[in-house]
Design a protein around this motif. Structure first.
Motif, PDB file in Angstrom:
ATOM      1  N   PHE A 130       0.833  -1.205   0.000  1.00  0.00           N
ATOM      2  CA  PHE A 130       0.000   0.000   0.000  1.00  0.00           C
ATOM      3  C   PHE A 130       0.866   1.252   0.000  1.00  0.00           C
ATOM      4  O   PHE A 130       0.583   2.215  -0.722  1.00  0.00           O
ATOM      5  CB  PHE A 130      -0.927   0.007   1.219  1.00  0.00           C
ATOM      6  CG  PHE A 130      -1.780   1.252   1.294  1.00  0.00           C
ATOM      7  CD1 PHE A 130      -2.927   1.366   0.522  1.00  0.00           C
ATOM      8  CD2 PHE A 130      -1.425   2.307   2.115  1.00  0.00           C
ATOM      9  CE1 PHE A 130      -3.714   2.514   0.563  1.00  0.00           C
ATOM     10  CE2 PHE A 130      -2.189   3.461   2.170  1.00  0.00           C
ATOM     11  CZ  PHE A 130      -3.339   3.566   1.392  1.00  0.00           C
ATOM     12  N   GLU A 131       1.915   1.254   0.808  1.00  0.00           N
ATOM     13  CA  GLU A 131       2.793   2.424   0.856  1.00  0.00           C
ATOM     14  C   GLU A 131       3.460   2.661  -0.498  1.00  0.00           C
ATOM     15  O   GLU A 131       3.600   3.806  -0.943  1.00  0.00           O
ATOM     16  CB  GLU A 131       3.857   2.246   1.936  1.00  0.00           C
ATOM     17  CG  GLU A 131       4.777   3.430   2.111  1.00  0.00           C
ATOM     18  CD  GLU A 131       4.079   4.698   2.584  1.00  0.00           C
ATOM     19  OE1 GLU A 131       4.602   5.792   2.314  1.00  0.00           O
ATOM     20  OE2 GLU A 131       2.996   4.589   3.211  1.00  0.00           O
ATOM     21  N   THR A 132       3.857   1.581  -1.172  1.00  0.00           N
ATOM     22  CA  THR A 132       4.436   1.698  -2.509  1.00  0.00           C
ATOM     23  C   THR A 132       3.433   2.315  -3.476  1.00  0.00           C
ATOM     24  O   THR A 132       3.768   3.211  -4.256  1.00  0.00           O
ATOM     25  CB  THR A 132       4.888   0.320  -3.017  1.00  0.00           C
ATOM     26  OG1 THR A 132       5.906  -0.193  -2.152  1.00  0.00           O
ATOM     27  CG2 THR A 132       5.426   0.402  -4.430  1.00  0.00           C
ATOM     28  N   ALA A 133       2.191   1.815  -3.413  1.00  0.00           N
ATOM     29  CA  ALA A 133       1.144   2.364  -4.281  1.00  0.00           C
ATOM     30  C   ALA A 133       0.929   3.848  -3.999  1.00  0.00           C
ATOM     31  O   ALA A 133       0.799   4.661  -4.921  1.00  0.00           O
ATOM     32  CB  ALA A 133      -0.155   1.593  -4.081  1.00  0.00           C
ATOM     33  N   LYS A 134       0.909   4.214  -2.739  1.00  0.00           N
ATOM     34  CA  LYS A 134       0.689   5.616  -2.372  1.00  0.00           C
ATOM     35  C   LYS A 134       1.803   6.505  -2.910  1.00  0.00           C
ATOM     36  O   LYS A 134       1.535   7.557  -3.514  1.00  0.00           O
ATOM     37  CB  LYS A 134       0.598   5.756  -0.852  1.00  0.00           C
ATOM     38  CG  LYS A 134       0.258   7.177  -0.398  1.00  0.00           C
ATOM     39  CD  LYS A 134       0.179   7.293   1.109  1.00  0.00           C
ATOM     40  CE  LYS A 134       1.559   7.383   1.731  1.00  0.00           C
ATOM     41  NZ  LYS A 134       1.514   7.687   3.186  1.00  0.00           N
ATOM     42  N   GLU A 135       3.052   6.090  -2.707  1.00  0.00           N
ATOM     43  CA  GLU A 135       4.177   6.910  -3.145  1.00  0.00           C
ATOM     44  C   GLU A 135       4.223   7.026  -4.669  1.00  0.00           C
ATOM     45  O   GLU A 135       4.491   8.100  -5.212  1.00  0.00           O
ATOM     46  CB  GLU A 135       5.490   6.338  -2.611  1.00  0.00           C
ATOM     47  CG  GLU A 135       5.632   6.374  -1.094  1.00  0.00           C
ATOM     48  CD  GLU A 135       5.559   7.792  -0.543  1.00  0.00           C
ATOM     49  OE1 GLU A 135       6.015   8.724  -1.213  1.00  0.00           O
ATOM     50  OE2 GLU A 135       5.028   7.946   0.582  1.00  0.00           O
ATOM     51  N   LEU A 136       3.972   5.927  -5.372  1.00  0.00           N
ATOM     52  CA  LEU A 136       3.938   5.988  -6.830  1.00  0.00           C
ATOM     53  C   LEU A 136       2.777   6.849  -7.307  1.00  0.00           C
ATOM     54  O   LEU A 136       2.908   7.611  -8.278  1.00  0.00           O
ATOM     55  CB  LEU A 136       3.829   4.577  -7.422  1.00  0.00           C
ATOM     56  CG  LEU A 136       5.078   3.696  -7.318  1.00  0.00           C
ATOM     57  CD1 LEU A 136       4.767   2.278  -7.791  1.00  0.00           C
ATOM     58  CD2 LEU A 136       6.234   4.272  -8.135  1.00  0.00           C
ATOM     59  N   GLY A 137       1.641   6.748  -6.618  1.00  0.00           N
ATOM     60  CA  GLY A 137       0.489   7.566  -6.978  1.00  0.00           C
ATOM     61  C   GLY A 137       0.765   9.041  -6.819  1.00  0.00           C
ATOM     62  O   GLY A 137       0.380   9.861  -7.658  1.00  0.00           O
ATOM     63  N   LEU A 138       1.460   9.400  -5.746  1.00  0.00           N
ATOM     64  CA  LEU A 138       1.811  10.800  -5.513  1.00  0.00           C
ATOM     65  C   LEU A 138       2.824  11.304  -6.541  1.00  0.00           C
ATOM     66  O   LEU A 138       2.951  12.515  -6.760  1.00  0.00           O
ATOM     67  CB  LEU A 138       2.365  10.979  -4.096  1.00  0.00           C
ATOM     68  CG  LEU A 138       1.356  10.779  -2.957  1.00  0.00           C
ATOM     69  CD1 LEU A 138       2.054  10.789  -1.599  1.00  0.00           C
ATOM     70  CD2 LEU A 138       0.252  11.844  -3.003  1.00  0.00           C
ATOM     71  N   MET A 139       3.531  10.368  -7.189  1.00  0.00           N
ATOM     72  CA  MET A 139       4.473  10.732  -8.247  1.00  0.00           C
ATOM     73  C   MET A 139       3.777  10.856  -9.598  1.00  0.00           C
ATOM     74  O   MET A 139       4.423  11.179 -10.602  1.00  0.00           O
ATOM     75  CB  MET A 139       5.592   9.685  -8.330  1.00  0.00           C
ATOM     76  CG  MET A 139       6.489   9.647  -7.100  1.00  0.00           C
ATOM     77  SD  MET A 139       7.602   8.207  -7.068  1.00  0.00           S
ATOM     78  CE  MET A 139       8.653   8.546  -8.468  1.00  0.00           C
TER      79      MET A 139
END
Length: 242
Positions: free
Chosen positions: A20-29
Motif C-alpha cells: 500500500f505504501e508503494t502504491a501511495k508513493e507511486l500515486g503521488l508521483m
C-alpha cells in the motif's frame, strides 16, 4: 474508455503494508496505481484511501496462486491501459510454523512457495507482454536478506532459519536473475528488493522499520533511470550478495 497515456503501476498484495505504501508513493508521483488484492473489499478500501489523496487508483482482484485471476487482471489492464509500466511483486506470506529444516512440514513449504515463488513467477510471466509495451518497463520483486545464501551461511547471531520463507525468497532471487538475462536487450529492468525488517502483518508488526522506510528501495527500483541496474538484489545500502 481507455487511458493509454497514463503511466501505470500494478502492485500485488497492495491493500496494506509495504504494498500500500508503494502504491501511495507511486500515486503521488503521478502514476495510475492498480491495487492487486485477493479480497475485493480490502482492495476497494485501499483505493478509497488513495483517491482521497487525489491519486488515480483502481483495484484488481488477484490471487497470485490462481492463474485465472491473474489472466483476468491482465485482460482488464490491456483493455483499459494497453500496457503496464511497473510491476511490483509484493504479495507474500510467512507462516508461523516455518521453523527448522528438520521439522518444517511439506504443507508449509508448498503453501509458502505457492505464493512467494510460483505466485511471483506467474504474475511476471502473464504481465510481461504488457510490460514489453512500456517505454521503460520495470519489474520489482520483494525479496529478503534471509533469501541470501551468503547471509544464511554467515547469519547474525540468533537469526531464525525459516527454511520455507528463506528458500522461497532465494527462488525469487533466481527468477530475477533469469528474467533479467532474458530481457537484457530490452528497455525492461528486473530487480529484487530487500525492504529490511519492516513492521507489517507478515511478522505481527514486530519489526523496527516502518512501511515508509521499507518502501523506499521498492520505489527506487520501480522508477530506475535508463542507466539503472538490472538483475540485482538490492537494499537501501546497495547490492546484496546472493
Amino acid at each position: 474508455m481507455t487511458k493509454s497515456n497514463s503511466k501505470v503501476a500494478l502492485i500485488t498484495g497492495a491493500d496494506r503494508g509495504i504494498g500500500f505504501e508503494t502504491a501511495k508513493e507511486l500515486g503521488l508521483m503521478g502514476y495510475t496505481v492498480l491495487i492487486g488484492s485477493r479480497n475485493k473489499e480490502r482492495g476497494q478500501a485501499a483505493v478509497n484511501k488513495l483517491t482521497g489523496l487525489d491519486i488515480d487508483a483502481d483495484t484488481l482482484q488477484i490471487d497470485v496462486t490462481k492463474r485465472a485471476t491473474i489472466q483476468n487482471a491482465r485482460d482488464q489492464i490491456d483493455k483499459t491501459y494497453h500496457k503496464l509500466d511497473i510491476l511490483v511483486n509484493n504479495a507474500g506470506i510467512a507462516l508461523a510454523d516455518d521453523v527448522l529444516p528438520s521439522n518444517v512440514s511439506d504443507e508449509v513449504l508448498r503453501k509458502t512457495f505457492d505464493t512467494n515463488f510460483f505466485g511471483s513467477f506467474a504474475v511476471t510471466q502473464i504481465m510481461l507482454p504488457l510490460i514489453k509495451k512500456s517505454a521503460a518497463g520495470r519489474i520489482v520483486s520483494l525479496s529478503s536478506s534471509v533469501g541470501s545464501l551468503d547471509w544464511q551461511s554467515h547469519p547474525i547471531e540468533g537469526a531464525p532459519i525459516n527454511p520455507a520463507y528463506a528458500a522461497s525468497k532465494n527462488g525469487v532471487n533466481a527468477l530475477t536473475v533469469m528474467f533479467a538475462r532474458e530481457l537484457a536487450n530490452t528497455n525492461i529492468k528486473v530487480n529484487a528488493a530487500d525492504p529490511g525488517w519492516t513492521a507489517t502483518d507478515l511478522n505481527g508488526f514486530n519489526a523496527p522499520r516502518s512501511v515508509e522506510e521499507g518502501a523506499k528501495i521498492v520505489i527506487k527500483l520501480a522508477t530506475l533511470p535508463e542507466d539503472g541496474p538490472s538483475g540485482k538484489f538490492i537494499n537501501e545500502s546497495g547490492p546484496i550478495s546472493w
